[in-house]
Design a protein around this motif. Structure first.
Motif, PDB file in Angstrom:
ATOM      1  N   GLU A 151       0.822  -1.211   0.000  1.00  0.00           N
ATOM      2  CA  GLU A 151       0.000   0.000   0.000  1.00  0.00           C
ATOM      3  C   GLU A 151       0.860   1.267   0.000  1.00  0.00           C
ATOM      4  N   HIS A 152       1.948   1.242   0.779  1.00  0.00           N
ATOM      5  CA  HIS A 152       2.768   2.450   0.934  1.00  0.00           C
ATOM      6  C   HIS A 152       3.743   2.652  -0.224  1.00  0.00           C
ATOM      7  N   PHE A 153       4.404   1.584  -0.633  1.00  0.00           N
ATOM      8  CA  PHE A 153       5.473   1.712  -1.635  1.00  0.00           C
ATOM      9  C   PHE A 153       5.043   1.304  -3.037  1.00  0.00           C
ATOM     10  N   GLY A 154       3.886   0.693  -3.159  1.00  0.00           N
ATOM     11  CA  GLY A 154       3.401   0.257  -4.462  1.00  0.00           C
ATOM     12  C   GLY A 154       3.641  -1.217  -4.696  1.00  0.00           C
ATOM     13  N   PHE A 155       2.745  -1.821  -5.476  1.00  0.00           N
ATOM     14  CA  PHE A 155       2.816  -3.263  -5.697  1.00  0.00           C
ATOM     15  C   PHE A 155       4.083  -3.674  -6.438  1.00  0.00           C
ATOM     16  N   MET A 156       4.456  -2.959  -7.482  1.00  0.00           N
ATOM     17  CA  MET A 156       5.625  -3.350  -8.269  1.00  0.00           C
ATOM     18  C   MET A 156       6.897  -3.288  -7.430  1.00  0.00           C
ATOM     19  N   TYR A 157       6.988  -2.278  -6.590  1.00  0.00           N
ATOM     20  CA  TYR A 157       8.163  -2.152  -5.708  1.00  0.00           C
ATOM     21  C   TYR A 157       8.256  -3.377  -4.803  1.00  0.00           C
ATOM     22  N   ALA A 158       7.129  -3.725  -4.161  1.00  0.00           N
ATOM     23  CA  ALA A 158       7.127  -4.866  -3.255  1.00  0.00           C
ATOM     24  C   ALA A 158       7.373  -6.169  -4.001  1.00  0.00           C
ATOM     25  N   LYS A 159       6.752  -6.318  -5.147  1.00  0.00           N
ATOM     26  CA  LYS A 159       6.918  -7.559  -5.916  1.00  0.00           C
ATOM     27  C   LYS A 159       8.370  -7.769  -6.320  1.00  0.00           C
ATOM     28  N   ASN A 160       9.036  -6.718  -6.752  1.00  0.00           N
ATOM     29  CA  ASN A 160      10.429  -6.844  -7.173  1.00  0.00           C
ATOM     30  C   ASN A 160      11.344  -7.234  -6.019  1.00  0.00           C
ATOM     31  N   LYS A 161      10.943  -6.883  -4.802  1.00  0.00           N
ATOM     32  CA  LYS A 161      11.722  -7.257  -3.620  1.00  0.00           C
ATOM     33  C   LYS A 161      11.410  -8.688  -3.174  1.00  0.00           C
ATOM     34  N   ILE A 162      10.132  -9.036  -3.197  1.00  0.00           N
ATOM     35  CA  ILE A 162       9.692 -10.296  -2.599  1.00  0.00           C
ATOM     36  C   ILE A 162       9.875 -11.496  -3.522  1.00  0.00           C
TER      37      ILE A 162
END
Length: 207
Positions: A151-162
């Motif tokens: 929610e805070h950083f955006g889905f693509m940001y989180a997906k690229n990390k996870i």
């Protein structure tokens, strides 16, 4: 507010390179975080660094070590009686028992955990349910933190990390099982499913 953190969530957030982001969404700084005394041993701070790096990977261990230099070590525990009750309950990890019992000493805290088995056990075992009621509204699980990061950083940001590290956790592996093809709708639905399962227990301990 302080954060009481178990070892499991430290490892999983470090594996995903999301320790800093987790602090942001929790609204705290490293000095607000208290970790178990066992963390320094588990992650090879005091001994066996080579073995720890072989188990977790040198990059992840470096992230954890840097994190541990900034946080506090929990130096208090709850009552002996509570620790005994928790130790006798099937499914409650020894480290989680220390954190659960220590919450009696704090008013404004969140307990951050990646150990859903211990949450299920403390909420479902009759002798530990009074402790679970005290925890109610004070626990945040990995899946909730992941949703806040999205929610805070955006889905693509989180997906690229996870995605590269999703094997570190069952829920993340399921939610991001499609890898780069994972969609926000499906990921959020999967994470929400794990959260709702915890909320359906006899005592809902989550925030």
């Amino acid at each position: 507010m302080i954060i009481l953190s178990d070892n499991d969530i430290i490892y999983k957030l470090a594996a995903c390179d999301l320790l800093d982001e987790a602090l942001v969404v929790l609204g705290v700084t490293p000095t607000d975080v208290y970790v178990l005394p066992t963390a320094k041993y588990k992650f090879g701070i005091t001994k066996s660094p080579a073995r720890t790096e072989a188990q977790y990977g040198s990059t992840v261990v470096t992230r954890i070590r840097n994190f541990l230099t900034q946080v506090h070590e929990l130096d208090v525990v709850g009552s002996t009686e509570e620790l005994r009750l928790l130790a006798e309950a099937d499914g409650i990890d020894a480290g989680e028992a220390v954190l659960f019992s220590a919450t009696v000493l704090f008013d404004h805290y969140l307990l951050a955990t990646g150990d859903k088995n211990s949450l299920r056990a403390v909420a479902s075992t009759p002798v530990s349910q009074p402790i679970a009621h005290r925890l109610s509204g004070h626990v945040i699980c990995l899946e909730q933190i992941a949703m806040h990061i999205i929610e805070h950083f955006g889905f693509m940001y989180a997906k690229n990390k996870i995605v590269p590290a999703r094997s570190c956790d069952t829920a993340l592996r399921v939610a991001f099982g499609s890898g780069d093809a994972a969609t926000e709708l499906n990921v959020l639905a999967a994470l929400d499913g794990y959260i709702n399962e915890l909320r359906s227990l006899a005592v809902d301990v989550l925030i």
